[in-house]
Design a protein around this motif. Structure first.
Motif, PDB file in Angstrom:
ATOM      1  N   LEU A 429       0.776  -1.214  -0.031  1.00 24.82           N
ATOM      2  CA  LEU A 429      -0.064   0.019  -0.015  1.00 24.82           C
ATOM      3  C   LEU A 429       0.912   1.268  -0.049  1.00 24.82           C
ATOM      4  O   LEU A 429       0.536   2.103  -0.635  1.00 24.82           O
ATOM      5  N   LEU A 430       1.838   1.150   0.764  1.00 20.27           N
ATOM      6  CA  LEU A 430       2.823   2.387   0.669  1.00 20.27           C
ATOM      7  C   LEU A 430       3.538   2.731  -0.366  1.00 20.27           C
ATOM      8  O   LEU A 430       3.706   3.809  -1.023  1.00 20.27           O
ATOM      9  N   SER A 431       3.689   1.578  -1.221  1.00 16.16           N
ATOM     10  CA  SER A 431       4.583   1.693  -2.524  1.00 16.16           C
ATOM     11  C   SER A 431       3.374   2.338  -3.675  1.00 16.16           C
ATOM     12  O   SER A 431       3.826   2.948  -4.462  1.00 16.16           O
ATOM     13  N   GLN A 432       2.250   1.840  -3.242  1.00 12.59           N
ATOM     14  CA  GLN A 432       1.156   2.526  -4.225  1.00 12.59           C
ATOM     15  C   GLN A 432       1.134   3.949  -4.008  1.00 12.59           C
ATOM     16  O   GLN A 432       0.974   4.893  -4.830  1.00 12.59           O
ATOM     17  N   ILE A 433       1.068   4.394  -2.783  1.00 10.74           N
ATOM     18  CA  ILE A 433       0.903   5.659  -2.242  1.00 10.74           C
ATOM     19  C   ILE A 433       2.187   6.458  -2.971  1.00 10.74           C
ATOM     20  O   ILE A 433       1.998   7.582  -3.298  1.00 10.74           O
ATOM     21  N   ALA A 434       3.392   5.803  -2.788  1.00 13.57           N
ATOM     22  CA  ALA A 434       4.736   6.578  -3.360  1.00 13.57           C
ATOM     23  C   ALA A 434       4.274   6.696  -4.693  1.00 13.57           C
ATOM     24  O   ALA A 434       5.397   7.840  -5.328  1.00 13.57           O
ATOM     25  N   ALA A 435       3.812   6.004  -5.543  1.00 13.66           N
ATOM     26  CA  ALA A 435       4.000   6.093  -6.964  1.00 13.66           C
ATOM     27  C   ALA A 435       2.755   7.251  -7.438  1.00 13.66           C
ATOM     28  O   ALA A 435       2.945   7.512  -8.510  1.00 13.66           O
ATOM     29  N   LEU A 436       2.235   7.684  -6.321  1.00 17.94           N
ATOM     30  CA  LEU A 436       0.977   8.706  -6.860  1.00 17.94           C
ATOM     31  C   LEU A 436       1.778  10.027  -7.439  1.00 17.94           C
ATOM     32  O   LEU A 436       1.346  10.468  -8.527  1.00 17.94           O
ATOM     33  N   PRO A 437       3.039  10.432  -6.998  1.00 18.07           N
ATOM     34  CA  PRO A 437       3.532  11.487  -7.765  1.00 18.07           C
ATOM     35  C   PRO A 437       3.736  11.562  -9.146  1.00 18.07           C
ATOM     36  O   PRO A 437       3.588  12.439  -9.960  1.00 18.07           O
ATOM     37  N   ALA A 438       4.293  10.412  -9.578  1.00 18.60           N
ATOM     38  CA  ALA A 438       4.626  10.027 -10.780  1.00 18.60           C
ATOM     39  C   ALA A 438       3.462   9.998 -11.737  1.00 18.60           C
ATOM     40  O   ALA A 438       3.132  10.462 -12.784  1.00 18.60           O
ATOM     41  N   LYS A 439       2.368   9.602 -11.067  1.00 18.33           N
ATOM     42  CA  LYS A 439       1.059   9.170 -11.994  1.00 18.33           C
ATOM     43  C   LYS A 439       0.314  10.699 -12.167  1.00 18.33           C
ATOM     44  O   LYS A 439      -0.170  11.060 -13.178  1.00 18.33           O
ATOM     45  N   LEU A 440       0.714  11.678 -11.369  1.00 20.65           N
ATOM     46  CA  LEU A 440       0.122  13.154 -11.218  1.00 20.65           C
ATOM     47  C   LEU A 440       1.076  13.488 -12.297  1.00 20.65           C
ATOM     48  O   LEU A 440       0.168  14.453 -13.159  1.00 20.65           O
ATOM     49  N   SER A 441       2.153  13.454 -12.416  1.00 25.10           N
ATOM     50  CA  SER A 441       3.099  14.182 -13.386  1.00 25.10           C
ATOM     51  C   SER A 441       2.585  13.732 -14.753  1.00 25.10           C
ATOM     52  O   SER A 441       2.582  14.477 -15.788  1.00 25.10           O
ATOM     53  N   ALA A 442       2.124  12.197 -14.881  1.00 21.57           N
ATOM     54  CA  ALA A 442       1.534  11.946 -16.245  1.00 21.57           C
ATOM     55  C   ALA A 442       0.388  12.370 -16.602  1.00 21.57           C
ATOM     56  O   ALA A 442       0.065  12.809 -17.830  1.00 21.57           O
ATOM     57  N   LEU A 443      -0.332  12.706 -15.370  1.00 15.91           N
ATOM     58  CA  LEU A 443      -1.966  13.006 -15.725  1.00 15.91           C
ATOM     59  C   LEU A 443      -1.818  14.539 -16.189  1.00 15.91           C
ATOM     60  O   LEU A 443      -2.592  15.273 -16.917  1.00 15.91           O
ATOM     61  N   LEU A 444      -0.804  15.277 -15.697  1.00 12.84           N
ATOM     62  CA  LEU A 444      -0.749  16.635 -16.095  1.00 12.84           C
ATOM     63  C   LEU A 444      -0.333  16.906 -17.350  1.00 12.84           C
ATOM     64  O   LEU A 444      -0.326  18.185 -17.915  1.00 12.84           O
ATOM     65  N   THR A 445       0.064  15.949 -18.136  1.00 13.62           N
ATOM     66  CA  THR A 445       0.248  16.041 -19.696  1.00 13.62           C
ATOM     67  C   THR A 445      -0.915  16.138 -20.489  1.00 13.62           C
ATOM     68  O   THR A 445      -0.946  16.513 -21.434  1.00 13.62           O
ATOM     69  N   GLN A 446      -2.042  15.928 -19.634  1.00 13.18           N
ATOM     70  CA  GLN A 446      -3.261  15.944 -20.509  1.00 13.18           C
ATOM     71  C   GLN A 446      -3.859  17.518 -20.391  1.00 13.18           C
ATOM     72  O   GLN A 446      -5.016  17.464 -20.550  1.00 13.18           O
ATOM     73  N   VAL A 447      -3.172  18.382 -19.919  1.00 15.04           N
ATOM     74  CA  VAL A 447      -3.827  19.701 -19.782  1.00 15.04           C
ATOM     75  C   VAL A 447      -4.549  20.007 -21.009  1.00 15.04           C
ATOM     76  O   VAL A 447      -5.673  20.813 -20.800  1.00 15.04           O
ATOM     77  N   ASP A 448      -3.826  20.030 -22.065  1.00 13.22           N
ATOM     78  CA  ASP A 448      -4.437  20.751 -23.317  1.00 13.22           C
ATOM     79  C   ASP A 448      -5.983  20.095 -23.582  1.00 13.22           C
ATOM     80  O   ASP A 448      -6.661  20.676 -23.880  1.00 13.22           O
ATOM     81  N   MET A 449      -6.241  18.640 -23.322  1.00 12.33           N
ATOM     82  CA  MET A 449      -7.413  18.193 -23.617  1.00 12.33           C
ATOM     83  C   MET A 449      -8.295  18.525 -22.804  1.00 12.33           C
ATOM     84  O   MET A 449      -9.575  18.646 -23.190  1.00 12.33           O
ATOM     85  N   ILE A 450      -8.030  18.738 -21.442  1.00 13.51           N
ATOM     86  CA  ILE A 450      -8.867  19.074 -20.157  1.00 13.51           C
ATOM     87  C   ILE A 450      -9.393  20.643 -20.637  1.00 13.51           C
ATOM     88  O   ILE A 450     -10.496  21.035 -20.690  1.00 13.51           O
ATOM     89  N   GLN A 451      -8.352  21.548 -21.015  1.00 15.42           N
ATOM     90  CA  GLN A 451      -8.600  22.780 -21.448  1.00 15.42           C
ATOM     91  C   GLN A 451      -9.380  22.901 -22.408  1.00 15.42           C
ATOM     92  O   GLN A 451     -10.563  23.657 -22.436  1.00 15.42           O
ATOM     93  N   LYS A 452      -9.448  21.875 -23.479  1.00  8.67           N
ATOM     94  CA  LYS A 452     -10.265  22.181 -24.608  1.00  8.67           C
ATOM     95  C   LYS A 452     -11.606  21.734 -24.338  1.00  8.67           C
ATOM     96  O   LYS A 452     -12.771  22.526 -24.895  1.00  8.67           O
ATOM     97  N   TYR A 453     -11.758  20.742 -23.560  1.00 12.52           N
ATOM     98  CA  TYR A 453     -13.238  20.367 -23.088  1.00 12.52           C
ATOM     99  C   TYR A 453     -13.848  21.408 -22.285  1.00 12.52           C
ATOM    100  O   TYR A 453     -14.824  21.655 -22.556  1.00 12.52           O
ATOM    101  N   ALA A 454     -12.979  21.983 -21.335  1.00 15.19           N
ATOM    102  CA  ALA A 454     -13.597  23.008 -20.302  1.00 15.19           C
ATOM    103  C   ALA A 454     -14.191  24.339 -21.521  1.00 15.19           C
ATOM    104  O   ALA A 454     -15.004  25.048 -20.838  1.00 15.19           O
ATOM    105  N   SER A 455     -13.486  24.564 -22.380  1.00 11.25           N
ATOM    106  CA  SER A 455     -13.874  25.621 -23.157  1.00 11.25           C
ATOM    107  C   SER A 455     -15.231  25.549 -23.591  1.00 11.25           C
ATOM    108  O   SER A 455     -15.799  26.582 -24.203  1.00 11.25           O
TER     109      SER A 455
END
Length: 603
Positions: A429-455
């Motif tokens: 479980l702690l290793s899964q929690i420790a993996a969250l920052p990298a997953k957030l970084s990957a998710l933040l690469t989708q900003v353009d898609m989210i921005q387009k939908y929000a518009s």
């Protein structure tokens, strides 16, 4: 709420105070003012509206002096207006005051002073302080402040100057934050660190009913019996640059993008022999038969998420209470209850009151805060800190995410101590929690898609959020974030409750944001999606359980795979970005939404 800045030293106080007020804008305000000790008395300039309006007034009537106080006001007593703005000066023009808080007995004090012929100019409770101080003044400002403090009921942080003492600035506090900054060229009072960080990273934290007497060359501390106090000088470890936008259009976007590092730092402090780990290790959860989590706003939503995680892993009863309700409900708690208090600022008035109520009833208190030296941090039995650094935007993002990961780690640690999971399961479980920052970084690469939908969502009058189980918990935060900064009406519902009345709100071209990270409930949430689409809604589906065909009614944003207990940390990134870009497309003041304050220090 409200912001105080004061300075006494060798430099012109005006630009220092105005700059400090700008750093306190995030606290929320509707008017601002400044009082400078000048050669001909107090020069006071006050203005309803934003600081830009005050700056224009100052440009038109320049003032100067080496001591002064400034204030951003969030109206409580009396409408926002020039006259109700702070600073307030007594009718004899002898004493000037800035005040954060609420004086509960101001009506009685005002009536008493009016009967003595003292005229009042404003509708505020704060003016009473200036008038009372002038009435009590006997040639010694410190004695006067002590006497005024004894007469006031309620909460206050005060900065006070007197015409007869041209080199002395006095501060005193009760139930509202106030710090003292020291530098080579002078000394400061302020509501928060960012106001002084350009000049110094050395500060003292005032405790309740402590008085600071500032002069150009020294700072002295006293209690209300006029006994000298020794206080420890603290060093702020984050830099001035961390409280700047760093090239982003808004602090909120910058703070969203900072979350991978914030989570990494917070996780390390709690699992890799940091100070948080020591606190968690020393807390004996086996003493308790119940956990109560209490907080306000987004911190409350973090508590709702935590309830699912704690109960699943620890198999212990968890209640989540709004702090503003907890303090009045005569909660059933005792020495076998652990009360967890969550507050970004550590100064939330209702959460402070809830903490004190819990302690009176014998409960053990654990706080999760972002501000070292804050009231909740100092008074709770145990305290762990989020490593979010300064959060300037009123709508929380990175502090909320840091709260979540600390709550996850607490739940895992408690589950081990209670014998509900093995050491091997703990490490997984702690290793899964420790993996969250990298997953957030990957998710933040989708900003353009989210921005387009929000518009495409700017024109909606109402937006609804649905989820089941822990997805419902994070839907609460998504809804709150949207309404905070976009001013679009939104509500969050447990998916299964739609047919119990709320589906009547769905009509043609309503937007429903559905969250799906619980695999066993994917079919259930998709049934809800179909129900709202059949009634004319459009749906944005967010999650890692997505096996759907997109069309003009259904769009989706995929999240990285994760343990569903920790999936809110991923869902919330999309929800924050969605809210941000909806508000940005409306051209709104995202960092300082109307009527809101960062730190709610009054009831």
């Amino acid at each position: 709420m409200c912001g105080i800045i004061g300075y006494v030293g060798s430099e012109n106080a005006v630009p220092i105070i105005v700059e400090g007020l700008k750093k306190l804008e995030y606290r929320g305000y509707d008017s601002a003012g400044i009082a400078i000790y000048g050669t001909d008395g107090f020069n006071v300039v006050k203005q309803k509206g934003r600081l830009a309006a005050l700056e224009s007034r100052l440009d038109g009537c320049p003032i100067a002096g080496t001591m002064g106080i400034g204030h951003t006001r969030w109206a409580t007593h009396g409408e926002p207006s020039d006259i109700n703005s702070h600073p307030h000066v007594g009718s004899q023009s002898k004493i000037a005051v800035v005040h954060n808080g609420i004086i509960e007995n101001y009506k009685q004090l005002k009536l008493r002073l009016e009967r003595k012929g003292i005229p009042f100019a404003s509708q505020t409770d704060s003016e009473v302080i200036a008038q009372l101080a002038e009435y009590y003044y006997n040639g010694d400002l410190l004695d006067t402040v002590i006497r005024v403090s004894g007469a006031l009921e309620g909460s206050y942080a005060l900065g006070i100057m007197c015409l007869d003492e041209p080199d002395t600035l006095i501060a005193v506090k009760k139930d509202n934050p106030l710090i003292i900054g020291v530098s080579d060229h002078g000394h400061f009072i302020a509501s928060d660190v960012p106001a002084v960080l350009k000049h110094t990273n050395k500060v003292y934290y005032l405790n309740d009913k402590e008085i600071a007497v500032l002069q150009k060359g020294c700072v002295q501390f006293f209690n209300l019996d006029k006994e000298p106090l020794q206080k420890q000088l603290e060093t702020i470890t984050w830099s001035f640059d961390s409280a700047e936008k760093g090239g982003y259009p808004h602090f909120m976007l910058k703070e969203i993008m900072e979350q991978p590092k914030v989570l990494k730092d917070t996780i390390q402090s709690a699992i890799n022999n940091g100070d948080n780990k020591k606190v968690i290790d020393n807390l004996d959860i086996t003493r308790f038969n119940k956990i109560v989590i209490t907080a306000c706003g987004s911190a409350y939503n973090a508590g709702v998420v935590a309830k699912y995680v704690f109960e699943r892993l620890c198999r212990i009863l968890v209640e989540v209470e709004l702090a503003s309700e907890f303090r009045y409900k005569d909660a059933i708690i005792d020495e076998k209850t652990l009360v967890i208090l969550i507050s970004q600022s550590g100064e939330t008035a209702d959460t402070i009151a809830a903490m004190r109520e819990a302690k009176v009833k014998g409960a053990v208190t654990l706080s999760i805060v972002n501000v070292v030296g804050s009231t909740i941090a100092k008074e709770a039995d145990f305290c762990i800190y989020t490593a979010a650094g300064p959060e300037i935007a009123v709508a929380t993002t990175k502090a909320f995410s840091a709260q979540l990961v600390l709550l996850y780690i607490l739940a895992v640690g408690f589950a081990v101590k209670l014998g509900k999971i093995s050491g091997e399961q703990e490490q997984e479980l702690l290793s899964q929690i420790a993996a969250l920052p990298a997953k957030l970084s990957a998710l933040l690469t989708q900003v353009d898609m989210i921005q387009k939908y929000a518009s495409t969502c700017v024109g909606y009058k109402s937006i609804f959020f649905i989820g089941r189980n822990i997805d419902y918990a994070i839907a609460l935060e998504g809804s709150l974030k949207l309404k905070e900064i976009s001013y679009i009406h939104s509500e969050a519902y447990a998916g299964g409750e739609l047919k119990h009345g709320t589906i009547s709100l769905i009509e043609e071209n309503t937007l429903v944001v559905a969250i799906s990270n619980c695999k066993q409930l994917f079919g259930k949430i998709m049934s809800n999606v179909e129900q709202v689409i059949s009634r004319g809604a459009k749906v944005l589906l967010i999650g890692n359980c997505l096996d759907v065909e997109q069309n003009d009614k259904l769009s989706s944003i995929s999240l990285p795979e994760s343990n569903e207990l920790f999936s809110p940390s991923l869902s919330v990134i999309v929800l924050q970005l969605f809210s941000y870009y909806v508000a940005a497309n409306k051209g709104l003041d995202i960092d300082k939404p109307r009527n809101l304050a960062k730190s709610v220090t009054v009831e």
